[in-house]
Scaffold this active site. Structure first.
Site, short mmCIF file in Angstrom:
data_model
loop_
_atom_site.label_atom_id
_atom_site.label_comp_id
_atom_site.label_asym_id
_atom_site.label_seq_id
_atom_site.Cartn_x
_atom_site.Cartn_y
_atom_site.Cartn_z
N GLY A 70 0.82 -1.20 0.00
CA GLY A 70 0.00 0.00 0.00
C GLY A 70 0.86 1.26 0.00
O GLY A 70 0.53 2.26 -0.65
N SER A 199 -4.03 -2.43 -0.24
CA SER A 199 -2.98 -3.34 0.21
C SER A 199 -3.59 -4.67 0.62
O SER A 199 -4.59 -4.71 1.34
CB SER A 199 -2.25 -2.71 1.40
OG SER A 199 -1.34 -3.65 1.95
N GLY A 200 -2.98 -5.77 0.17
CA GLY A 200 -3.55 -7.10 0.39
C GLY A 200 -3.65 -7.51 1.85
O GLY A 200 -4.65 -8.09 2.26
N THR A 237 9.64 -8.43 -11.70
CA THR A 237 8.86 -9.63 -11.99
C THR A 237 7.69 -9.72 -11.04
O THR A 237 7.85 -9.57 -9.83
CB THR A 237 9.76 -10.88 -11.86
OG1 THR A 237 10.87 -10.72 -12.76
CG2 THR A 237 9.00 -12.15 -12.21
N CYS A 324 2.89 1.67 12.87
CA CYS A 324 4.10 2.29 12.35
C CYS A 324 4.71 3.24 13.36
O CYS A 324 5.90 3.50 13.33
CB CYS A 324 3.80 3.05 11.06
SG CYS A 324 2.68 2.17 10.01
#
Ligand SMILES: *Cc1c(COP(=O)(O)O)cnc(C)c1O
Length: 395
Positions: A70, A199-200, A237, A324
């Protein structure tokens, strides 16, 4: 009992995500850019994953770029919107002070490069006002970036209206939707969004994968230089296993959005009601414009860190604010932006739930937190000083 109540920091992977990831790790090891069959298989899976993510946001597949997180999506969107603005002599950006550091630190960097940033007030409830935005818009405004849903206090911003106002004036609108996607309805068309970060790992996919939605009419350039991946816009990749897991997790979250929302809101509301009964406590953020899973409180007279450690001993994983900033002793920038005094912002607790939590866990939290707060207050010099000026609420 063990309770994981830190889902705004990160979520456990779902079975669906793991099930999508494992075969991708075993079988789909080809490089999607390779011409042979292993490469083609991986590329086909990548195409499908992009279609799935696009569908969940009501976007077109070519408007979805997979990223590393993210944070990268936020950095990329804001940096590019600023560059496009500067090309036309526009160097003014509008945001707000309760954004994630991925946004705030990118804006700081742009300010050093000569951009001007207006931070809209968020008031005590943590919600930006359209009137303030309207007043802040200038001839040279090139970007408005306002988060969809806040990660510390859970406030949801009037995204659709903000987007409409920006569209009317031809100004790019980016939203950090990391806490929204997979949790509340997000529709880039209806919500008038030009750029969106997700974000996953905030919706049960693995860490280290995210996406940027960028409207096809925007002339996006690379943030990461390299090969021709992601239609030449993001070298590197592709992380096929993580991307496939993210698409599967998002599809599952979106299919159960309403059902999960109802379940999580019921737990959230019970938590808020229960914690509000603790003397000298306050619930942070708007009661009305609130994401399903996030509960934020301040308890006067105690330190958030001590509270967290005691809760951890009781088996409860929580947070004092954003993951964070924990570790630093500064109070949360979000709570300070709400106008909360330093000493009160220090006693903050964030509990963030998801559909994996249960009412029994909520009951356990409601048993533990009031007790721990009371014990900490008994040892707190700040609390005893407060008792000189008020009657003891525990008597
Ligand atoms: C977690 C989070 C981010 C950062 O996402 P990462 O994938 O961890 O880099 C950005 N914005 C918000 C609102 C978040 O909650």
């Amino acid at each position: 009992m063990f309770v994981y109540a830190d889902n705004a920091a990160t979520t456990a992977m779902s079975k669906t995500a793991v099930d999508a990831m494992l075969p991708a790790m075993h079988e789909l090891y080809g490089n999607p850019s390779s011409l042979h069959r292993k490469g083609r298989d991986a590329n086909l899976a990548l195409i499908r994953a992009r279609e799935t993510v696009a569908q969940c946001l009501n976007a077109e597949p070519r408007e979805i770029y997979f990223t590393g997180c993210g944070t990268e999506s936020d950095n990329w969107a804001i940096t590019e919107a600023a560059r496009l603005g500067a090309e036309r002599g526009k160097r003014h950006i509008i945001s707000d002070p309760i954004e994630h550091h991925a946004v705030l630190h990118t804006l700081k960097k742009l300010e050093k490069q000569g951009f001007q940033v207006t931070y809209l007030p968020v008031y005590e409830d943590g919600v930006v006002r359209l009137e303030d935005l309207e007043k802040a818009l200038r001839e040279d405004t090139c970007l408005v970036t306002i988060m969809f849903s806040n990660n510390e206090i859970g406030t949801v911003q009037p995204i659709r209206e903000i987007g409409a106002l920006c569209r009317e004036r031809g100004i790019l609108f980016h939203t950090d939707a990391v806490q929204a996607v997979g949790h509340i309805p997000v529709d880039v068309e209806a919500d008038n969004i030009d750029m969106l970060s997700l974000s996953g790992h905030k919706f049960h996919a693995p860490k280290g994968v995210g996406a940027l939605y960028c409207k096809k009419s925007i002339r996006l350039r690379n943030f990461i230089e390299g090969g021709a991946q992601e239609r030449d816009k993001r070298g590197g990749t592709e992380a096929i296993p993580a991307i496939l897991a993210m698409a599967a997790a998002l599809e599952e979250s979106c299919a159960h959005l309403e059902e999960n929302r109802v379940k999580v809101c019921a737990m959230r509301d019970k938590l808020i009601a229960g914690l509000s009964r603790i003397p000298n406590s306050r619930c942070n953020g708007s009661p009305d414009h609130r994401a399903p899973g996030i509960v934020s409180f301040c308890f006067e007279g105690i330190e958030g860190e001590s509270l967290l450690l005691r809760l951890d001993l009781a088996g409860i994983c929580a947070s004092s604010g954003s993951a964070c900033t924990s570790g630093s002793l500064d109070p949360s920038h979000v709570l300070l932006a709400l106008g909360m005094p330093h000493e009160i912002a220090h006693g903050s607790l964030r509990l963030s739930l998801c559909e994996y939590n249960t009412m029994a866990e909520v009951d356990y939290i409601l048993e533990q937190v009031p007790q721990v707060v009371r014990e900490l207050r008994q040892m707190s010099p700040v609390w005893s000083r407060m008792l000189e000026t008020m009657p003891d609420p525990y008597r």
